[in-house]
Structures are given as structure tokens and as C-alpha cells.
Design an enzyme around this catalytic site. Structure first.
Site, PDB file in Angstrom:
ATOM      1  N   VAL A  43      76.591  15.911  30.455  1.00  0.00           N
ATOM      2  CA  VAL A  43      76.070  15.213  31.627  1.00  0.00           C
ATOM      3  C   VAL A  43      75.318  16.159  32.555  1.00  0.00           C
ATOM      4  O   VAL A  43      74.479  15.731  33.366  1.00  0.00           O
ATOM      5  CB  VAL A  43      77.239  14.523  32.378  1.00  0.00           C
ATOM      6  CG1 VAL A  43      78.139  15.551  33.050  1.00  0.00           C
ATOM      7  CG2 VAL A  43      76.742  13.510  33.392  1.00  0.00           C
ATOM      8  N   LYS A  44      75.567  17.456  32.437  1.00  0.00           N
ATOM      9  CA  LYS A  44      74.941  18.435  33.328  1.00  0.00           C
ATOM     10  C   LYS A  44      73.451  18.640  33.045  1.00  0.00           C
ATOM     11  O   LYS A  44      72.766  19.277  33.837  1.00  0.00           O
ATOM     12  CB  LYS A  44      75.688  19.765  33.230  1.00  0.00           C
ATOM     13  CG  LYS A  44      77.136  19.710  33.688  1.00  0.00           C
ATOM     14  CD  LYS A  44      77.261  19.327  35.152  1.00  0.00           C
ATOM     15  CE  LYS A  44      78.704  19.443  35.637  1.00  0.00           C
ATOM     16  NZ  LYS A  44      78.825  19.145  37.071  1.00  0.00           N
ATOM     17  N   ASP A  45      72.956  18.117  31.914  1.00  0.00           N
ATOM     18  CA  ASP A  45      71.508  18.180  31.665  1.00  0.00           C
ATOM     19  C   ASP A  45      70.751  17.556  32.830  1.00  0.00           C
ATOM     20  O   ASP A  45      69.706  18.060  33.267  1.00  0.00           O
ATOM     21  CB  ASP A  45      71.144  17.406  30.395  1.00  0.00           C
ATOM     22  CG  ASP A  45      71.642  18.065  29.128  1.00  0.00           C
ATOM     23  OD1 ASP A  45      72.220  19.158  29.215  1.00  0.00           O
ATOM     24  OD2 ASP A  45      71.445  17.466  28.052  1.00  0.00           O
TER      25      ASP A  45
END
Length: 501
Positions: A43-45
Site C-alpha cells: 500500500v505504500k506505493d
């Protein structure tokens, strides 16, 4: 042509998949937002790309510059991916408890990795966040992304994750469940869904039991990239600005064992190879769904892949070592041996005088031997009398402390930190008793720590391990099966004490 002009254009638009087997018996549909399907695997993309683009627009990050961040791994991977695509150098500080897989991925992208000791108070200059700030200040052309306080972090989810979920569910979503780490995902996604639904969507934070966010004492836990730890010696522990508490309607607090086993169930029952924090979130989503009806729809964010945790969450040896797997009844395990409660732990800052006063107090079940080891950590035993196994710094004995006073090697007002001996060997409740016995014999040690669910649970003597092994061999010789202990209830300990109180 159905193509992207660059890798960063592929960030987002992750699939929403209904869970089918782990939700057996529930009348409410639960859908998993599979963030590990993004190009960087988490999700950190989204936050990484958003923060870089905002820094470029503001002139904080220029061509040839260096991106610096303190991370538990996933944000670093997202930033490293964007940096490789755009020609930036990157340096990341990570705590030493970070999985080896995450560190390897960062280095594969060409990032420089600085591993920092974990278990430090926030003010310590070696702390992962302070190290990142120092590197950024000392590096010409560097930009510190600071995901915890960067508004572009939650903005990414308000702009992308929230609208995707709303569109994918045709506006039918009634509950969002997400872990709270930096707070960016739950804040941005939750704010959008509340706004789009006119306040109808309930936002539930999934949090480790010990995390400060949901009222825990901040002790260390074993699930990475989620929650907020507070070291016992930290003076100030501010919450991230990326997290807006008003967005979260309530929390579901999930223990390490439930989180880790749920992550493994996802792989084995749903074919979804996810990390430990996904286990926390899905366990919370299952609790939420259990109280709802068929007209409701729960969406849970699955933040990253289990490929980052093959040496931890999905490794039987690691789980058994930290007491998250019990015996299967085929052979005696450490938890089958008769054990005794540990002496309440001491704080490293306790003076010799204070320590001796504590050890001299009579207590039920406390061994009377003056050479019995007492474990020492920064926090000592917490309010519930439990000490996390990873907190242990060393041990002392009453005899050793008095000898140090009598010989002049220590004064009564010296902290016990200066007199620590190594802690006794530690074994998980599900590790083979014969293996633990052999290890104690090799080290000429008489006593070991028993670990259950990552916590100091009991102490066991070498003789007790030997008795368990002999008893099993005698039973096998007589044709009897080794008696299996109930799940999570090691032998020699009353049922009410099996999980530390």
C-alpha cells in the site's frame, strides 16, 4: 494499446477480492483490497509516489537529489521504486527487527540501507527516525520524506484508495477496516468514504493489543509495520500528523498470535499470501462482520505481501521459537515440562538496593534460591506482570547482587544495568523438549525461559525437561501415545495462567 507510459502510472487500481473460506458462517460479505498487487508490492506505493511528486512540485527534491526516510521497509520499497524510475539516490534507515526480505528488496533497487538498533527510546540519537533526520541534514541535496508527518501521505489515499473502493463496491461499502501505522491509509481512505457516503461508512482501526493508538502500554510486539510502540524510557512519543484520530470510529485490538495465524490462514484457505499486519486487519474485519447482517459490506485493506515475511510469519521455525506454535502431540515439547512462574522482572534503571528489596519480598510460587535468575528489561514487568521476550536485556541473581555489594564492585545506588549477566536460554512452548534439553546441557545451564506468544511465560529447569523426555520415552516403550496438551495451554501451568494472566 492498454499500456502505461511508466511504472509509476501503474500505482493504484488494485483488485478487490471477496473472502470465502475464512468468513465461513458469517452473513456479511468481506472484501479484501489487495494492495500487494501494486508494482512495489504494498500500500505504500501510493504514499511514496504522492510524497515524491509533492516534493518535486515544491522544489524540495531536485534532479540528482537523495531521498532519505526512516522506514520499517514498505515505504522504503515504494520510494526506492520511484527513485530508480526517476534517477534519485536513496538512503533508508530501518530497525534491526525488519525482515531480511525487505532489506534485500531495498538493496536490489540500489538503495543504501542503514540498519539501526531497535528497542531504543525515541530521544536516542541512534533511533531510526533520528538517524534519518541526521543523514538528511548531512547530505547535500537530500530530502527527508518523513512519511509520519507528510500530508501527501493521507492525501494519496483520499485521492486514490477511497475512490477506488467506492467505485468497486458501487457505493455499497458500509465498513472500512485498516491497520494504523503512519495513519495515512486509514485517514485518507476513511475521510473519502465518509464524505462520499454522507457519513454512513464506519471506519474501524485494526491495532495490535499493545499499540498505544488503541490504549495499549506500547510494549514491543511481533507484527511489523502497524501500530505505535512506546519505549519505557521515551519522554515524548507524539502521534504522527498523517494520522487523524477523529476519522477512526472504533478499534479492534488483535493479539500477535491471532494476527500471525490469520495471515497463515489467508495463504492456506484463500490463496492470499499476505503479511502479519494483513492478518491483524483481516482478524479485525472478521470480528466486525460477525456483528453485522447481509445488507452490510466490509472492506479490509491488505497492505503487503507475505513474500516479505517468508522467514518470519510463514516460517514454522520462527513461530515456534517465539512461542506462537504449540506441540502437535507427536513428541514432548517445552510446554509439557513442569515449569514455575518467573520472578517479576526488574527495570534496568532499578538500583541494586531496589532490586534486592523486590527480590526479598515473599510471593506465591517464587523460587527461594538466591541464585535464581531474574530477567531485566528497560520496562521491567508491565502492569499485568508480563514481559515481552524481545525486551529482555539480561539477568541478575540476588546472590550476584549481594556479592557485588560485599566486594565493592557495586554500590547500593548503582543501576542493575551495570551488573547484567546474559539471560537464560529461551525456548518457545512448542519447541521439542529434547532439543531444549540438549541445548541446556551443551551450555551447562540449569534453567531456561519458556516463551508463549512472544512473552516470558515461565521458567523450566533442565531436570524438568529431562523428566518430560523420559516420560515420553517410557510411554512410547509401553505403546502409549504422548499426551497432547490443549491448544495454548502448556503443561505444568494452570489453565488460567496459560497466556500470562
Amino acid at each position: 494499446m492498454d499500456v502505461h507510459t511508466s511504472l509509476t502510472a501503474a500505482v493504484g487500481n488494485t483488485p478487490l477480492v471477496r473472502l470465502n473460506r475464512v468468513t465461513a458462517g458469517l452473513g456479511t460479505p468481506v472484501y479484501a483490497k489487495l494492495e500487494y498487487a501494486g508494482p512495489g508490492g504494498s500500500v505504500k506505493d501510493r504514499a511514496a509516489l504522492s510524497m515524491v511528486e509533492a516534493a518535486e512540485e515544491a522544489g524540495l527534491l531536485r534532479p540528482g537529489g537523495t531521498i532519505v526516510e526512516g522506514t520499517s521497509g514498505n515505504t522504503g520499497v515504494g520510494l526506492a521504486m520511484v527513485a530508480a524510475q526517476r534517477g534519485y539516490r536513496c538512503v533508508f534507515t530501518l530497525p534491526d527487527k525488519t525482515s531480511a526480505e525487505k532489506i534485500a528488496v531495498l538493496r536490489a533497487y540500489g538503495a543504501e540501507v542503514v540498519v539501526c538498533p531497535s528497542g531504543l527510546p525515541r530521544e536516542d540519537p541512534r533511533h531510526v527516525f533520528n538517524a534519518a533526520k541526521r543523514i538528511a541534514a548531512d547530505t547535500p541535496g537530500a530530502w527527508h520524506s518523513n512519511q509520519y508527518d507528510n500530508p501527501a501521505n493521507p492525501a494519496a489515499h483520499f485521492r486514490t484508495t477511497g475512490p477506488e473502493i467506492w467505485r468497486q463496491t458501487d457505493g455499497r461499502v458500509t465498513h472500512l477496516v485498516a491497520g494504523v501505522g503512519t495513519g495515512g491509509t486509514v485517514t485518507g481512505t476513511g475521510e473519502y468514504l465518509k464524505q462520499a457516503s454522507g457519513g454512513r461508512v464506519t471506519v474501524v482501526g485494526a491495532d495490535p493489543e499493545a499499540s498505544v493508538y488503541s490504549g495499549g502500554d506500547g510494549r514491543p510486539y511481533f507484527v511489523e509495520s502497524i501500530g505505535l510502540v512506546r519505549h519505557a524510557e521515551t519522554v515524548e512519543n507524539p502521534w504522527p500528523e498523517s494520522y487523524r484520530p477523529a476519522v477512526v470510529d472504533r478499534f479492534e485490538r488483535i493479539g500477535d498470535r491471532e494476527s500471525l495465524h490469520t495471515a497463515r490462514r489467508l495463504a492456506r484457505e484463500e490463496g492470499l499470501l499476505a503479511g502479519g499486519s494483513a492478518g491483524t486487519a483481516v482478524a479485525a474485519a472478521l470480528r466486525v462482520a460477525a456483528g453485522l447482517g447481509p445488507e452490510d459490506l466490509v472492506v479490509v485493506v491488505v497492505p503487503d505481501s507475505g513474500r516479505n515475511y517468508l522467514s518470519k510469519v510463514h516460517d514454522d521455525g520462527w513461530l515456534r521459537r517465539w512461542g506462537f506454535l504449540d506441540g502437535d502431540g507427536t513428541h514432548p515439547v517445552v510446554g509439557d515440562a513442569r515449569s514455575v512462574p518467573p520472578v517479576p522482572g526488574l527495570r534496568a534503571s532499578d538500583t541494586v538496593k531496589q532490586a534486592l528489596a523486590t527480590l526479598d519480598e515473599p510471593a506465591p510460587g517464587r523460587p527461594a534460591e538466591a541464585d535464581h535468575p531474574v530477567l531485566v528489561s528497560a520496562a521491567g514487568a508491565r502492569a499485568d506482570g508480563v514481559m515481552t521476550a524481545s525486551e529482555v536485556l539480561g539477568s541478575v541473581t540476588a546472590r550476584g547482587l549481594r556479592t557485588a555489594l560485599d566486594s565493592g564492585a557495586a554500590r547500593s545506588d548503582d543501576p542493575v544495568r551495570s551488573l547484567l549477566a546474559p539471560p537464560p536460554p529461551a525456548f518457545g512452548v512448542g519447541e521439542p523438549a529434547a532439543q531444549a534439553l540438549a541445548a541446556l546441557e551443551e551450555k551447562a545451564a540449569d534453567i531456561a525461559v519458556v516463551v508463549l506468544d512472544g512473552r516470558v511465560h515461565a521458567l523450566v529447569r533442565r531436570a524438568a525437561l529431562a523428566a518430560a523426555v523420559r516420560g515420553a520415552r517410557a510411554g512410547q516403550a509401553a505403546g502409549d501415545a504422548v499426551p497432547r496438551q490443549p491448544e495454548g495451554r502448556p503443561g505444568g501451568v494452570p489453565a488460567q495462567d496459560a497466556h500470562g494472566g
